[in-house]
Scaffold this active site. Structure first.
Site: not given
Length: 251
Positions: A109, A132
């Site tokens: 990401s 995350y």
């Protein structure tokens, strides 16, 4: 193809089959060891081998202050995003090692390491995503250190940072709007008109990493927005470029 949601798998399988390619659909929770091993077993029964593994499963997890996050949700995020990556790699590597050939692509990401002209800079924009971002940074480290374990073998492992306007991203945007993170919302909205372009570019990066064109590149993190087809691969592999490192202050 594997996912927890059968309808998503069937939709994607239809698109794949339209291209004249056979698709195997196996509903799988990648955080469950038995399910992952069954996935690989069925894949080998159908195709006899595994040439490429793309670790793309992920959940966002809790969005908020760390001390207010639910521990169960936080742990589940790491289990899916990081432990799931470990399980999938662990299950396919024996086949790749036996064949002395393979490609592993870990989809991370833009929140795990910031590069290029991403709308998500600076890092503080992701301060509400501790589970995350931690799990995605862990994927990058697995990518690098696995390469040392595979030294001398014809198996390349790389990480990539994609982007695009997905349903999940829209949900994140709305949650951040609730938290009053107007700058984050504005930055996400700024790419809404480029969704297809960005998604296509991310797909092109994945294809590059799965192809022979990336055979000399391994253990590195690439970004969808860069000119990845013309990278100075030898120079990159002779340095710490495209890895996670501490940035020193200039003297």
């Amino acid at each position: 193809m594997a996912s927890r949601t059968l309808s998503h798998l069937e939709e994607t399988a239809s698109l794949v089959e339209e291209l004249g390619v056979e698709a195997l659909v196996v509903p799988t929770d990648v955080s469950d060891q038995e399910q992952v091993e069954e996935l690989v077993k069925k894949t080998l029964e159908r195709f006899s081998t595994v040439d490429i593994l793309v670790n793309n499963a992920a959940i966002i997890g809790p969005i908020g202050l760390l001390w207010e996050d639910d521990p169960t949700d936080w742990i589940q995020t790491v289990q899916v995003n990081l432990f799931g990556t470990f399980l999938c790699i662990r299950s396919v590597l024996p086949v790749m090692i036996q064949n002395d050939s393979g490609k592993i692509i870990n989809v991370t990401s833009c929140s795990s390491a910031f590069m290029g002209d991403t709308p998500y800079k600076p890092a503080s924009k992701y301060r509400h995503f501790t589970a995350y971002t931690s799990s995605k940074a862990g994927q990058i480290q697995i990518t690098e250190y696995l390469v040392y374990q595979l030294a001398g073998k014809n198996i390349q492992v790389n990480a990539m940072q994609p982007a695009g306007q997905t349903k999940g991203l829209r949900e994140i945007r709305n949650r951040m709007d609730e938290l009053g993170e107007s700058d984050f919302v504005a930055r996400v909205d700024s790419i809404s008109g480029k969704a297809k372009e960005i998604s296509d570019r991310s797909a092109e990066l994945a294809v590059f990493l799965a192809s022979d064109a990336s055979n000399e590149l391994s253990g590195r993190l690439l970004w969808y927005g860069e000119d990845f087809r013309n990278l100075p691969i030898k120079a990159i592999m002779a340095s710490d470029a495209y890895t996670l490192r501490r940035i020193e202050l200039d003297a």
